[in-house]
Every structure is written in C-alpha cells, then in structure tokens.
Write a protein that holds these residues in place. Structure first.
Motif, PDB file in Angstrom:
ATOM      1  N   TRP A 188      45.891  39.913  46.136  1.00 51.45           N
ATOM      2  CA  TRP A 188      45.017  38.836  45.667  1.00 51.45           C
ATOM      3  C   TRP A 188      43.673  38.827  46.389  1.00 51.45           C
ATOM      4  CZ3 TRP A 188      46.123  36.453  41.325  1.00 51.45           C
ATOM      5  CH2 TRP A 188      47.442  36.217  40.946  1.00 51.45           C
ATOM      6  N   GLU A 189      43.680  39.177  47.661  1.00 49.72           N
ATOM      7  CA  GLU A 189      42.447  39.099  48.458  1.00 49.72           C
ATOM      8  C   GLU A 189      41.590  40.350  48.341  1.00 49.72           C
ATOM      9  OE1 GLU A 189      41.036  38.488  53.136  1.00 49.72           O
ATOM     10  OE2 GLU A 189      43.178  38.381  52.588  1.00 49.72           O
ATOM     11  N   TYR A 190      42.208  41.522  48.456  1.00 49.06           N
ATOM     12  CA  TYR A 190      41.435  42.747  48.589  1.00 49.06           C
ATOM     13  C   TYR A 190      41.106  43.427  47.257  1.00 49.06           C
ATOM     14  CZ  TYR A 190      42.960  42.252  53.423  1.00 49.06           C
ATOM     15  OH  TYR A 190      43.205  41.774  54.687  1.00 49.06           O
ATOM     16  N   ASP A 191      41.815  43.106  46.196  1.00 50.24           N
ATOM     17  CA  ASP A 191      41.648  43.856  44.950  1.00 50.24           C
ATOM     18  C   ASP A 191      40.954  43.068  43.844  1.00 50.24           C
ATOM     19  OD1 ASP A 191      42.920  46.113  46.026  1.00 50.24           O
ATOM     20  OD2 ASP A 191      44.888  45.253  45.641  1.00 50.24           O
ATOM     21  N   ARG A 192      40.513  41.848  44.171  1.00 49.36           N
ATOM     22  CA  ARG A 192      39.767  41.071  43.181  1.00 49.36           C
ATOM     23  C   ARG A 192      38.292  40.975  43.554  1.00 49.36           C
ATOM     24  NH1 ARG A 192      42.496  35.413  41.678  1.00 49.36           N
ATOM     25  NH2 ARG A 192      42.338  35.109  43.952  1.00 49.36           N
ATOM     26  N   LEU A 193      37.463  40.908  42.530  1.00 44.43           N
ATOM     27  CA  LEU A 193      36.054  40.581  42.680  1.00 44.43           C
ATOM     28  C   LEU A 193      35.784  39.320  41.875  1.00 44.43           C
ATOM     29  CD1 LEU A 193      34.336  44.091  42.265  1.00 44.43           C
ATOM     30  CD2 LEU A 193      34.944  42.921  44.391  1.00 44.43           C
TER      31      LEU A 193
ATOM     32  N   GLU B 271      29.307  36.556  38.367  1.00 42.53           N
ATOM     33  CA  GLU B 271      28.223  35.662  38.781  1.00 42.53           C
ATOM     34  C   GLU B 271      28.565  34.191  38.576  1.00 42.53           C
ATOM     35  OE1 GLU B 271      27.494  36.896  34.496  1.00 42.53           O
ATOM     36  OE2 GLU B 271      28.163  37.829  36.362  1.00 42.53           O
ATOM     37  N   THR B 272      29.593  33.902  37.727  1.00 39.60           N
ATOM     38  CA  THR B 272      30.014  32.519  37.513  1.00 39.60           C
ATOM     39  C   THR B 272      31.163  32.122  38.428  1.00 39.60           C
ATOM     40  OG1 THR B 272      31.640  33.086  35.806  1.00 39.60           O
ATOM     41  CG2 THR B 272      29.360  32.713  35.083  1.00 39.60           C
ATOM     42  N   GLY B 273      31.625  33.068  39.260  1.00 40.42           N
ATOM     43  CA  GLY B 273      32.736  32.790  40.165  1.00 40.42           C
ATOM     44  C   GLY B 273      34.096  33.108  39.583  1.00 40.42           C
ATOM     45  N   ALA B 274      34.153  33.757  38.411  1.00 43.67           N
ATOM     46  CA  ALA B 274      35.437  34.100  37.792  1.00 43.67           C
ATOM     47  C   ALA B 274      36.076  35.274  38.532  1.00 43.67           C
ATOM     48  CB  ALA B 274      35.234  34.450  36.324  1.00 43.67           C
ATOM     49  N   PRO B 275      37.293  35.095  39.087  1.00 39.39           N
ATOM     50  CA  PRO B 275      37.949  36.199  39.794  1.00 39.39           C
ATOM     51  C   PRO B 275      38.674  37.124  38.821  1.00 39.39           C
ATOM     52  CG  PRO B 275      39.294  34.226  39.952  1.00 39.39           C
ATOM     53  CD  PRO B 275      38.067  33.832  39.166  1.00 39.39           C
ATOM     54  N   TYR B 276      38.715  38.401  39.157  1.00 39.50           N
ATOM     55  CA  TYR B 276      39.405  39.372  38.302  1.00 39.50           C
ATOM     56  C   TYR B 276      39.777  40.597  39.126  1.00 39.50           C
ATOM     57  CZ  TYR B 276      34.960  41.955  38.183  1.00 39.50           C
ATOM     58  OH  TYR B 276      33.834  42.656  38.532  1.00 39.50           O
ATOM     59  N   PHE B 277      40.861  41.255  38.719  1.00 41.82           N
ATOM     60  CA  PHE B 277      41.239  42.522  39.346  1.00 41.82           C
ATOM     61  C   PHE B 277      40.316  43.603  38.800  1.00 41.82           C
ATOM     62  CE2 PHE B 277      45.284  40.228  40.056  1.00 41.82           C
ATOM     63  CZ  PHE B 277      45.363  40.413  41.431  1.00 41.82           C
TER      64      PHE B 277
ATOM     65  N   ASN C 243      44.441  36.244  37.304  1.00 42.43           N
ATOM     66  CA  ASN C 243      44.936  37.613  37.486  1.00 42.43           C
ATOM     67  C   ASN C 243      44.559  38.517  36.317  1.00 42.43           C
ATOM     68  OD1 ASN C 243      46.747  36.814  35.515  1.00 42.43           O
ATOM     69  ND2 ASN C 243      48.591  37.230  36.723  1.00 42.43           N
ATOM     70  N   ILE C 244      43.458  38.191  35.640  1.00 42.43           N
ATOM     71  CA  ILE C 244      42.982  39.023  34.544  1.00 42.43           C
ATOM     72  C   ILE C 244      42.388  40.316  35.079  1.00 42.43           C
ATOM     73  CG2 ILE C 244      42.561  37.020  33.071  1.00 42.43           C
ATOM     74  CD1 ILE C 244      39.594  37.273  33.719  1.00 42.43           C
ATOM     75  N   GLY C 245      42.206  41.269  34.179  1.00 42.17           N
ATOM     76  CA  GLY C 245      41.618  42.542  34.567  1.00 42.17           C
ATOM     77  C   GLY C 245      42.656  43.631  34.688  1.00 42.17           C
ATOM     78  N   PHE C 246      42.463  44.508  35.671  1.00 38.97           N
ATOM     79  CA  PHE C 246      43.317  45.687  35.809  1.00 38.97           C
ATOM     80  C   PHE C 246      44.468  45.393  36.772  1.00 38.97           C
ATOM     81  CE2 PHE C 246      38.931  46.876  34.888  1.00 38.97           C
ATOM     82  CZ  PHE C 246      39.092  47.637  33.742  1.00 38.97           C
ATOM     83  N   LEU C 247      45.237  44.344  36.486  1.00 36.67           N
ATOM     84  CA  LEU C 247      46.270  43.931  37.431  1.00 36.67           C
ATOM     85  C   LEU C 247      47.417  44.918  37.503  1.00 36.67           C
ATOM     86  CD1 LEU C 247      48.494  41.005  36.107  1.00 36.67           C
ATOM     87  CD2 LEU C 247      47.163  42.483  34.625  1.00 36.67           C
ATOM     88  N   PHE C 248      47.570  45.790  36.495  1.00 32.11           N
ATOM     89  CA  PHE C 248      48.572  46.852  36.569  1.00 32.11           C
ATOM     90  C   PHE C 248      47.927  48.224  36.773  1.00 32.11           C
ATOM     91  CE2 PHE C 248      50.908  43.585  34.031  1.00 32.11           C
ATOM     92  CZ  PHE C 248      51.838  43.281  35.017  1.00 32.11           C
ATOM     93  N   GLY C 249      46.671  48.208  37.189  1.00 28.97           N
ATOM     94  CA  GLY C 249      46.024  49.439  37.625  1.00 28.97           C
ATOM     95  C   GLY C 249      45.602  50.402  36.540  1.00 28.97           C
TER      96      GLY C 249
ATOM     97  N   VAL D  69      33.341  38.116  32.375  1.00 29.35           N
ATOM     98  CA  VAL D  69      34.111  39.307  32.741  1.00 29.35           C
ATOM     99  C   VAL D  69      34.011  40.407  31.693  1.00 29.35           C
ATOM    100  CG1 VAL D  69      35.766  37.991  34.123  1.00 29.35           C
ATOM    101  CG2 VAL D  69      36.242  38.413  31.701  1.00 29.35           C
ATOM    102  N   VAL D  70      33.465  40.110  30.517  1.00 22.21           N
ATOM    103  CA  VAL D  70      33.449  41.087  29.428  1.00 22.21           C
ATOM    104  C   VAL D  70      32.748  42.373  29.845  1.00 22.21           C
ATOM    105  CG1 VAL D  70      32.542  41.598  27.124  1.00 22.21           C
ATOM    106  CG2 VAL D  70      33.649  39.407  27.568  1.00 22.21           C
TER     107      VAL D  70
END
Length: 564
Positions: free
Chosen positions: A217-222, A225-231, A397-403, A443-444
């Motif tokens: 959760w800490e190291y793999d998310r960015l 500019e709106t503060g939306a976290p994502y993998f 946890n959106i994004g590339f959560l399964f790599g 995030v798009v």
C-alpha cells in the motif's frame, strides 16, 4: 541468420517430489512467459537428456540439487551452451566461487537501463548469491530489502563464463514473482489487509480477488494531481520484459537470432477495452449505455447478471456489435453463492434469456473470488474461454494491483500439478470513474500511458446504472475513449482479445531462411508481426525497432507464410 534453440528444463523427478508434498512448482510458468511472447522453445524433463547439438540456451525452471545433475549443466555451458537460472543452481555455488546470502523477500530490484521514471521492480522471492574474492563473475543490478530505497543486499544478476559458454543466475525467482503478483501467493480464504489511509477497506467480510494482493500500500502506489491513489506499476509485465530482453540479448551475443511474435496485429500496438456489469438490470440503463457507446463509436463487453434485461435489449446489444458476457453472482447477501452448480445454473439462464449457444467471457459480481483455481475450473467446464474478475473492488486499490495489463493463462495449484488453465485472464484497472464515491478520472492518462509502454490492454469497467444516473460517469466514459484514441488505442471486446491471443499462439516459428525471413507453421493469421533480433548488418530497407531493448527487424506474416 541461425535461430537460437531454447530449452526449458523442468526436472520431472524434482517436480514430482514437490507435488508429493503439496509444494508448488510455479517455475513452470516460464513456458507461459515465452508462449505469450511467441518465442519457440522445447521442454526437457531430465538433465541427462540435454544435448548441445539440440539446445543452445537452457532456461532452468527446476533441477534437483544433486551433484551429478549440477555437473551436467556446468558441462553443457563449458561446451558452448548458455544456462540461465532464476534463483536456482545452488549446487554450483562453490564451483562458481560464490556464497549464498540470507533471503530478503519481498524487496525491490534496481536494474541498469530501467529509465529515470521507473521505480525499482518489486520482487516476491529471492535466493541471492554474492561473489567471493575467488569468483570470476560479473555482477549486474542490485536487490534492496523491503522497500525501494532499502539497504542493498545482493546483486540482481550474476554472469559467469564457463568454457566457451556461460551461466547466468538471477537472484530473483522471476517466474514465481510473476505468478504471485498476478494470482496471489496463496488461496483466498480470508479478508485481505486494508490500507491504513482508509482508501482500501478490503476487510469488509466478502471474499474477493483483491483479498490476496502482493502489492504494498505504501511503496507501490502513486497519487494523481487530485490526490487519487493508484497502483502505478505493472511489475509482472515489467519482469516479463526483463526476462525476455535478457534471453534475446544473450542469444544475439552468441551470434544467434531468436524471433518472436508481436502482441497485436500490424498497425496496432496497444488495445483498450470497456466492459459493463448489468447490476440492477433496468432496461433504461442499457438504453442510455447504448447511446453513449454509439456516440463514442466503440463496441464493448456486457456482463449480464441474473435476472438481466428484456429480450429486446439483448437483440439491440448484439445488433450493435457488442459482446454479451456472463456476470456470475456469488454474493451471499444477494442470494448468490459460490459453487460449481450455481455457476452452471446462472450461465444456463443467460444462454436461454439472451438466445446464445455459447458465451466467451465472464466477470464475477463484486469480484467475488475464493480459493485458487475453482473459478477457472468452472469456466473450463462450461467453455468460458476468457475471464475478467481480477480487478479492484475499492477506491484506493485501482490500477495495476495484480501487476499486469496483459492477457495471460493462469497456473493451477500443486494439487493439479501446476498445469495452466485453459482460460485467458483479462483483468481490469478500475470501475466507474468520477462516481460519487469512487476514484476520479485523473487516473485515465497514467493508466493509458503505462499500458501503452508495455503494449497491454487498458480495461475499464463502467456499470450501466451509473452511466444512466450519474452524468459525470458518462463523461468519464467519453474521456476514456477520447484519451485512448488520441494515443493510438483500438477498442476491442473481450471476445476479440481472446480470439486474437489464442489464434496467434497457434503460429509457431520454426526457423529463419537465408534471406533472414521467418518460417512459421500454424493457422493462417493476417497482419501477424514477427520481430527478428538483428545479429549484424540489417538488410537495406528493413524496418528496425528496439524491442525488449534489442534492435529487431520487422516482418509481417502473410497467410501463405504462416502455413509453410
């Protein structure tokens, strides 16, 4: 040009021993990595059968740690062959002048030439070596404990000359890392660990795909500019690129070429996909969705939940060229339940209701998931060729959560001897952007840009009900389509992705002729691209591009070429 002959050693004796004790042999996934890349190879199940006359480069997936077998591999290298291992070959530690070091897993690997904008790659298992003063090896890259900026623990790769050949040993078990990122390190039987910032409450008492996620959760998310976290990083795809690029470079250094297939038809480098889940099942929701899709000029995949829409809606969906797919409901609080019988019953309902004799793909309602391979077995039994369940259920946890954003065939557990399921997994990145309670559409662009870099599938999920009821969600659909098309994405349905991936895998490269052209066997497939690593001067007028960090010549196979 002479083509490199690649072998994968999966020691049958060693594998049987592990399966007998219920241990996995995820190293067998090397075959799926090479198959997805279209790299020709052969399986070897006994080191004693290795013959330098048949194989140039040997990838060691698994080998029993016996003195005799280790000596066979060393002799193969000394005779001019190349040996590549992924955290194995520990019987050769002393002979190669190395010492084994304590394992630090998970961790992060820094590899030369990654690019300034790419963080180190997360790995999930390592068994590192270090060079002693007596060793004549070359260290490449570095491993870092626990976090991207953690203390350096060992080299990522050691390279050794052995006679007229070489032995390369990765400290990271790359095949295991790819599998565990994509499918988890174990079965889903309890809630996952939530994010401390409250954005990923996966511990809500519903078993789901994302309850077994190996990201941090800490190291793999960015954040956007709106503060939306994502993998942010498709680590499994990036490890594939590392593995394949290393193999190609080593082949070229031996004066050999190793052709491989392009992921997509000529003229297409990356694909976008939009799917919908018919939750609530109101016809007006479907009608609103049909309108916006027609406006955008794309076709999509409609995952249908019982009791579904009116029959006239199904006719309109099919007439517009969209795909009708299954949305299996195993959510107990809605009367569904997990089990083969219930899967069969709901699928039979959909076929009858929509007038379909077969259905290509499925996505589970609420990303419900249990165990390890049960869902894929349900699909196999019913002829479901593609599966979409592996995606996020929470805002954070959106994004590339399964790599990965690539289609892949998942591997089974040890009780099925780690076979590959005949079901193509095509996970999704996010759902219902700009929904009142979900992530915003900032995030798009990062999702599209990263998917473009690895030539994958940017799969977005939008529910018909939210398209109807929330104008901002409708605008997010338009934004996804607009931004994707501006970057060269082509929109395909899940069925189209499945059909293409399966068809291209039936084409097998068997050689390179005197003119440097690939000779291939298999079913005819228009616009199939082959990339041929260049070992010297390229032919005049040849199209040369860098693929996996190696200069490659482009060839487009015609129907006649693919059936020689």
């Amino acid at each position: 040009m002479k083509m490199a002959r690649v072998g994968i050693l999966l020691d049958k004796q060693a594998a049987e021993r592990r399966w007998a004790f219920g241990q996995n042999v995820f190293e067998a996934y090397l075959g799926e990595v090479l198959s997805h890349a279209g790299i020709p190879y052969q399986w070897l199940d006994d080191p004693a059968t290795i013959d330098r006359a048949d194989v140039d480069i040997l990838l060691v997936a698994l080998c029993e740690e016996e003195e005799k077998k280790a000596a066979t591999l060393l002799r193969f290298a000394e005779d001019g062959g190349g040996v590549i291992s992924y955290a194995g070959l520990n019987r050769l530690t002393g002979k190669l002048g190395c010492k084994e070091r304590r394992e630090w897993s998970p961790g992060y690997a820094r590899l030369p030439g990654e690019g300034e904008d790419l963080r180190p790659l997360r790995y999930l298992y390592s068994r590192p070596w270090i060079l002693t003063n007596e060793a004549e090896g070359e260290a490449w890259g570095s491993l870092h404990a626990e976090r991207p900026d953690g203390p350096e623990t060992a080299p990522a790769l050691l390279r050794f000359k052995a006679g007229s050949g070489f032995i390369d040993r990765w400290s990271v078990n790359i095949p295991y890392t790819i599998v565990a990122l994509q499918q988890g390190s174990g079965p889903v039987f309890e809630d996952g660990i939530p994010a401390e910032d409250g954005t990923g409450n996966v511990d809500e008492g519903i078993l789901k795909a994302d309850d077994k996620c190996e990201m941090d959760w800490e190291y793999d998310r960015l954040t956007t500019e709106t503060g939306a976290p994502y993998f942010a990083h498709p680590y499994a795809d990036l490890w594939r690129e590392v593995l394949i690029g290393h193999l190609l470079r080593r082949s070229v250094e031996m004066g050999l070429t190793l052709p491989f297939l392009g992921y997509w038809p000529d003229g297409i480098s990356h694909v976008a996909m939009i799917s919908h889940d018919s939750d609530i099942n109101q016809d007006e929701h479907a009608e609103a969705t049909l309108e916006v899709l027609e406006e955008c000029g794309i076709r999509s995949t409609w995952c249908m939940l019982e009791p579904g829409y009116s029959s006239s809606i199904y006719d309109r969906v099919k007439e517009a060229g969209h795909e009708l797919a299954f949305h299996y409901n195993a959510l107990d609080i809605q009367g569904g339940h997990w089990g083969e019988e219930e899967f069969d019953r709901q699928l039979a309902w959909l076929k009858s209701a929509a007038g379909l004799s077969e259905i290509t793909s499925n996505k589970n309602h609420y990303t419900r998931f249990e165990g390890w391979g049960e869902l894929f077995r349900f699909c196999e039994k019913n002829g479901i060729a593609a599966e979409q369940t592996r995606g996020p259920s929470k805002k954070g946890n959106i994004g590339f959560l399964f790599g990965t954003c690539h289609p892949y065939f998942p591997i089974s557990w040890a009780d099925e001897r780690n076979r590959l399921y005949d079901v193509l997994e095509i996970g999704f990145l996010t759902q219902d952007l700009d929904h009142l309670t979900l992530a915003d559409s900032s995030v798009v662009v990062p999702f599209l840009e990263q998917t473009k870099k690895v030539q994958g599938v940017a799969h977005f999920l939008f529910h018909q009900i939210h398209i109807m009821q929330q104008p901002k969600v409708t605008d997010a659909v338009r934004k996804v389509v607009r931004e994707a098309k501006s970057r060269g994405f082509v929109f395909w349905t899940c069925k189209e992705i499945n059909d293409w991936e399966r068809a291209r895998r039936k084409v097998s490269i068997r050689g390179v002729n005197d003119r440097g052209e690939v000779i291939a066997d298999g079913e005819a497939l228009d616009r199939l691209v082959v990339w041929i690593p260049v070992t010297g001067e390229a032919e005049t007028g040849a199209v040369i591009e860098s693929k996996f960090g190696v200069p490659c010549m482009k060839q487009v196979l015609s129907r006649s070429c693919a059936s020689r």
